[in-house]
Design an enzyme around this catalytic site. Structure first.
Site, PDB file in Angstrom:
ATOM      1  NE  ARG A  21      22.435  36.920  41.016  1.00 30.44           N
ATOM      2  CZ  ARG A  21      22.663  36.418  42.232  1.00 30.44           C
ATOM      3  NH1 ARG A  21      21.972  36.832  43.250  1.00 30.44           N
ATOM      4  NH2 ARG A  21      23.568  35.490  42.396  1.00 30.44           N
ATOM      5  NE  ARG A  25      16.832  37.083  46.277  1.00 34.47           N
ATOM      6  CZ  ARG A  25      17.871  36.659  46.977  1.00 34.47           C
ATOM      7  NH1 ARG A  25      17.702  35.873  48.010  1.00 34.47           N
ATOM      8  NH2 ARG A  25      19.090  37.034  46.637  1.00 34.47           N
ATOM      9  NE  ARG A  34      11.223  32.673  45.561  1.00 36.52           N
ATOM     10  CZ  ARG A  34      11.888  33.136  46.610  1.00 36.52           C
ATOM     11  NH1 ARG A  34      13.184  33.377  46.507  1.00 36.52           N
ATOM     12  NH2 ARG A  34      11.299  33.397  47.744  1.00 36.52           N
ATOM     13  CG  ASP A  71      22.188  30.283  40.125  1.00 36.17           C
ATOM     14  OD1 ASP A  71      21.956  31.407  40.591  1.00 36.17           O
ATOM     15  OD2 ASP A  71      23.161  29.592  40.486  1.00 36.17           O
ATOM     16  CE1 TYR A 148      28.430  29.530  45.902  1.00 33.53           C
ATOM     17  CE2 TYR A 148      29.463  30.184  43.838  1.00 33.53           C
ATOM     18  CZ  TYR A 148      28.786  30.522  45.004  1.00 33.53           C
ATOM     19  OH  TYR A 148      28.492  31.821  45.268  1.00 33.53           O
TER      20      TYR A 148
HETATM   21  O1  CP3 Z   1      21.168  38.564  36.507  1.00 38.26           O
HETATM   22  C1  CP3 Z   1      20.027  38.087  36.361  1.00 38.26           C
HETATM   23  O2  CP3 Z   1      18.997  38.717  36.584  1.00 38.26           O
HETATM   24  C2  CP3 Z   1      19.911  36.688  35.786  1.00 38.26           C
HETATM   25  C3  CP3 Z   1      19.825  35.628  36.713  1.00 38.26           C
HETATM   26  C4  CP3 Z   1      20.999  35.234  37.595  1.00 38.26           C
HETATM   27  C5  CP3 Z   1      20.785  34.624  38.846  1.00 38.26           C
HETATM   28  N1  CP3 Z   1      21.993  34.210  39.320  1.00 38.26           N
HETATM   29  C6  CP3 Z   1      19.488  34.436  39.493  1.00 38.26           C
HETATM   30  C7  CP3 Z   1      19.432  34.157  40.929  1.00 38.26           C
HETATM   31  C8  CP3 Z   1      22.369  35.263  37.357  1.00 38.26           C
HETATM   32  C9  CP3 Z   1      23.149  35.856  36.203  1.00 38.26           C
HETATM   33  C10 CP3 Z   1      22.983  34.598  38.459  1.00 38.26           C
HETATM   34  C11 CP3 Z   1      24.423  34.357  38.553  1.00 38.26           C
HETATM   35  C12 CP3 Z   1      24.996  33.838  39.802  1.00 38.26           C
HETATM   36  N2  CP3 Z   1      24.488  32.880  40.646  1.00 38.26           N
HETATM   37  C13 CP3 Z   1      26.283  34.175  40.279  1.00 38.26           C
HETATM   38  C14 CP3 Z   1      27.239  35.131  39.594  1.00 38.26           C
HETATM   39  C15 CP3 Z   1      26.794  36.523  39.684  1.00 38.26           C
HETATM   40  C16 CP3 Z   1      27.091  37.227  40.981  1.00 38.26           C
HETATM   41  O3  CP3 Z   1      26.130  37.778  41.527  1.00 38.26           O
HETATM   42  O4  CP3 Z   1      28.254  37.271  41.365  1.00 38.26           O
HETATM   43  C17 CP3 Z   1      26.514  33.454  41.462  1.00 38.26           C
HETATM   44  C18 CP3 Z   1      27.753  33.530  42.333  1.00 38.26           C
HETATM   45  C19 CP3 Z   1      25.379  32.621  41.668  1.00 38.26           C
HETATM   46  C20 CP3 Z   1      25.172  31.619  42.749  1.00 38.26           C
HETATM   47  C21 CP3 Z   1      23.989  31.941  43.567  1.00 38.26           C
HETATM   48  N3  CP3 Z   1      22.687  31.876  43.130  1.00 38.26           N
HETATM   49  C22 CP3 Z   1      23.972  32.385  44.916  1.00 38.26           C
HETATM   50  C23 CP3 Z   1      25.190  32.617  45.770  1.00 38.26           C
HETATM   51  C24 CP3 Z   1      22.620  32.576  45.255  1.00 38.26           C
HETATM   52  C25 CP3 Z   1      22.059  32.971  46.580  1.00 38.26           C
HETATM   53  C26 CP3 Z   1      22.160  34.454  46.632  1.00 38.26           C
HETATM   54  C27 CP3 Z   1      21.309  35.060  47.687  1.00 38.26           C
HETATM   55  O5  CP3 Z   1      21.445  36.275  47.787  1.00 38.26           O
HETATM   56  O6  CP3 Z   1      20.515  34.350  48.336  1.00 38.26           O
HETATM   57  C28 CP3 Z   1      21.848  32.295  44.114  1.00 38.26           C
HETATM   58  C29 CP3 Z   1      20.383  32.389  44.018  1.00 38.26           C
HETATM   59  C30 CP3 Z   1      19.815  33.262  42.947  1.00 38.26           C
HETATM   60  N4  CP3 Z   1      20.239  33.306  41.656  1.00 38.26           N
HETATM   61  C31 CP3 Z   1      18.684  34.113  43.076  1.00 38.26           C
HETATM   62  C32 CP3 Z   1      18.436  34.671  41.818  1.00 38.26           C
HETATM   63  C33 CP3 Z   1      17.314  35.588  41.417  1.00 38.26           C
HETATM   64  C34 CP3 Z   1      17.867  34.311  44.348  1.00 38.26           C
HETATM   65  C35 CP3 Z   1      17.077  33.080  44.515  1.00 38.26           C
HETATM   66  C36 CP3 Z   1      15.687  33.312  45.028  1.00 38.26           C
HETATM   67  O7  CP3 Z   1      14.790  33.705  44.244  1.00 38.26           O
HETATM   68  O8  CP3 Z   1      15.510  33.063  46.227  1.00 38.26           O
END
Ligand code: CP3
Length: 340
Positions: A21, A25, A34, A71, A148
Site C-alpha cells: 500500500r 492515502r 485522486r 485494486d 468479497y
Molecule cells: O500497494 C499498493 O500501493 C498498490 C495498490 C493497492 C491498493 N489495493 C490500492 C488501494 C493494492 C495492492 C491493493 C490490494 C487490495 N485491495 C487488497 C489486498 C491487500 C491488503 O491490504 O490486504 C485488498 C483486500 C483490497 C480491497 C480494498 N481496496 C479494500 C478493503 C479497500 C478499502 C480499504 C480502506 O482502508 O478504506 C480498498 C481501497 C484501496 N485500495 C485504497 C487504495 C489506495 C484506498 C482508496 C482510497 O483512495 O480511498
C-alpha cells in the site's frame, strides 16, 4: 535490478525494501491526484494518473520496487459485478454472488480484455521507471476475491462464505475455478505489459481452518503460481497468505518469495520456510507511528534475517495516517542498516 536479484536469492548490496500500500492515502500527493480523477475507481481506470501515483513513492521514499497502483477488486468488477467504494464502508458489490446462474453470467476472456487500462498503466510506468527499479504487478488470491464477491463487502465473520463452504462446496469450487481462470489470463497480460515480478495477496487466508485453507485457497494459489512459473520462469512470484503461521509446515509449491505477515514471528517463518523460499516482510505496520519503534522493529528483523535471503517490507499495508517522514525514515534506515 536489486529487487529481482533478491527474489531469486542472489546476494545484494543491501536488503531491498518496499511497502504494501505504498501508493496511497498517507501521501498528500496521492490525495491530490485522486481528487483530480474524481474518485478511487476512476483513478484505477485512468492509466496516466495510475502511472503517476505508482511512481510517487519511488521519488518520495526511494523504495527499491514500485507496485502498480490498482485494486484487487477490479477483477470481479470486470467479470461483470457492480463495484463501488463507499466512504467509511470500503468496497461494496450491490448484488453479491450467491447462485450458479449468476456465476455462469460472469466473463472470463472478456474480463481479461476489459482490464486493458491496467496493462496500459503498466506500459506507462515501465517506460518512466528507472531501469534498476522493479515494477511489481499483483492480484488478489481467488479465495480473497471470492469473499468479497460472495459477501458483497468486507466481513468480520465470513458467515455467508462459510455457509456456502459447508452447504454447497461444489459451487464455492466453481467460483474459485472461474476466478483462477481469469487471474491466469490477467497476470499473463500484466507480465506481457512489463511487470518484473508479481505478488498474490491472500489477505483473508486466516478465515479458513487448516484443511479448508489448503482445499479452498492454497490449491488455487499454487495452481496460478505454477502456471506463471512455467510460462514466465524469469518473473519472480511472491505469495502473501496473511495470518497462517499455524500452517507453515504444509506450505509448498513452485514460487520464489513467501510474504510473511506481521503476526507470524519471522524466526518461525525462517525455520519453516527459509531454506525453500526467499522471505519478505514483516515489520508490524503501526511501528511507523514512532521512530524508536521503527528502529527496534528493524533491529529485530535484521538480527534474525541478516545472513538469510530476505526482502524488507511491512507485515501488511501502511495505514493512511502514517507521517510520510516516518515512512521515509523506515526505508532509509533499512537500506543503511542492511548494507554489507
Ligand atoms: O500497494 C499498493 O500501493 C498498490 C495498490 C493497492 C491498493 N489495493 C490500492 C488501494 C493494492 C495492492 C491493493 C490490494 C487490495 N485491495 C487488497 C489486498 C491487500 C491488503 O491490504 O490486504 C485488498 C483486500 C483490497 C480491497 C480494498 N481496496 C479494500 C478493503 C479497500 C478499502 C480499504 C480502506 O482502508 O478504506 C480498498 C481501497 C484501496 N485500495 C485504497 C487504495 C489506495 C484506498 C482508496 C482510497 O483512495 O480511498
Amino acid at each position: 535490478m536489486i529487487f529481482i536479484d533478491a527474489c531469486f536469492g542472489k546476494k545484494t548490496p543491501y536488503a531491498p525494501v518496499w511497502m504494501m500500500r505504498q501508493a496511497g492515502r498517507y501521501l498528500p500527493e496521492y490525495m491530490r491526484v485522486r481528487a483530480e480523477a474524481g474518485d478511487f475507481l476512476s483513478l484505477c481506470k485512468d492509466p496516466k494518473r495510475a502511472c503517476e501515483v505508482t511512481l510517487q513513492p519511488m521519488d518520495i521514499l526511494g523504495v527499491d520496487a514500485a507496485i502498480l497502483f490498482s485494486d484487487i477488486l477490479v477483477v470481479p468488477m470486470e467479470m461483470g459485478m457492480d463495484l463501488r467504494f463507499e466512504k467509511g464502508e470500503g468496497p461494496v458489490f450491490d448484488t453479491p454472488l450467491t447462485s450458479r446462474a449468476q456465476l455462469e453470467a460472469l466473463h472470463v476472456e472478456a474480463a481479461a480484455e476489459r482490464l486493458s487500462y491496467v496493462y496500459e498503466a503498466i506500459s506507462l510506468v515501465r517506460a518512466k521507471l528507472a531501469p534498476e527499479k522493479a515494477l511489481i504487478g499483483f492480484c488478489g488470491a481467488p479465495w480473497t476475491l471470492a469473499t468479497y464477491m460472495i459477501e458483497g463487502k468486507g466481513t468480520k465473520t465470513y458467515a455467508v462464505c462459510k455457509k456456502l463452504l459447508y452447504s454447497d462446496p461444489a459451487l464455492l469450487h466453481a467460483i474459485l475455478r472461474k476466478v483462477t481462470d481469469v487471474l491466469k489470463l490477467y497476470m499473463a497480460r500484466q507480465i506481457e505489459a512489463g511487470v518484473n515480478a508479481v505478488q498474490i495477496f491472500d489477505s483473508w487466508a486466516a478465515a479458513l481452518e487448516e484443511a479448508a485453507f489448503f482445499e479452498f485457497s492454497w490449491s488455487y494459489i499454487k495452481e496460478l503460481a505454477a502456471f506463471l512459473k512455467e510460462t514466465y520462469p524469469h518473473v519472480p512470484v511472491i505469495l502473501f497468505p496473511k495470518g497462517i503461521s499455524g500452517y507453515l509446515d504444509k506450505i509448498d509449491g513452485n514460487f520464489d518469495v513467501f510474504g510473511v505477515d506481521w503476526s507470524t514471528p519471522i524466526e518461525l517463518a525462517k525455520e519453516k520456510l527459509g531454506d525453500k523460499y526467499v522471505l519478505q516482510g514483516n515489520m508490524e505496520p503501526t511501528r511507523l507511528y514512532d521512530k524508536k519503534a521503527i528502529d527496534a522493529g528493524i533491529e529485530h528483523i535484521v538480527s534474525v534475517m541478516q545472513n538469510s535471503r530476505h526482502i524488507f517490507n511491512l507485515g501488511h499495508g501502511i495505514l493512511p495516517d502514517i507521517p510520510v517522514e516516518h515512512a521515509k525514515y523506515f526505508i532509509q534506515s533499512v537500506q543503511e542498516r542492511t548494507r554489507l
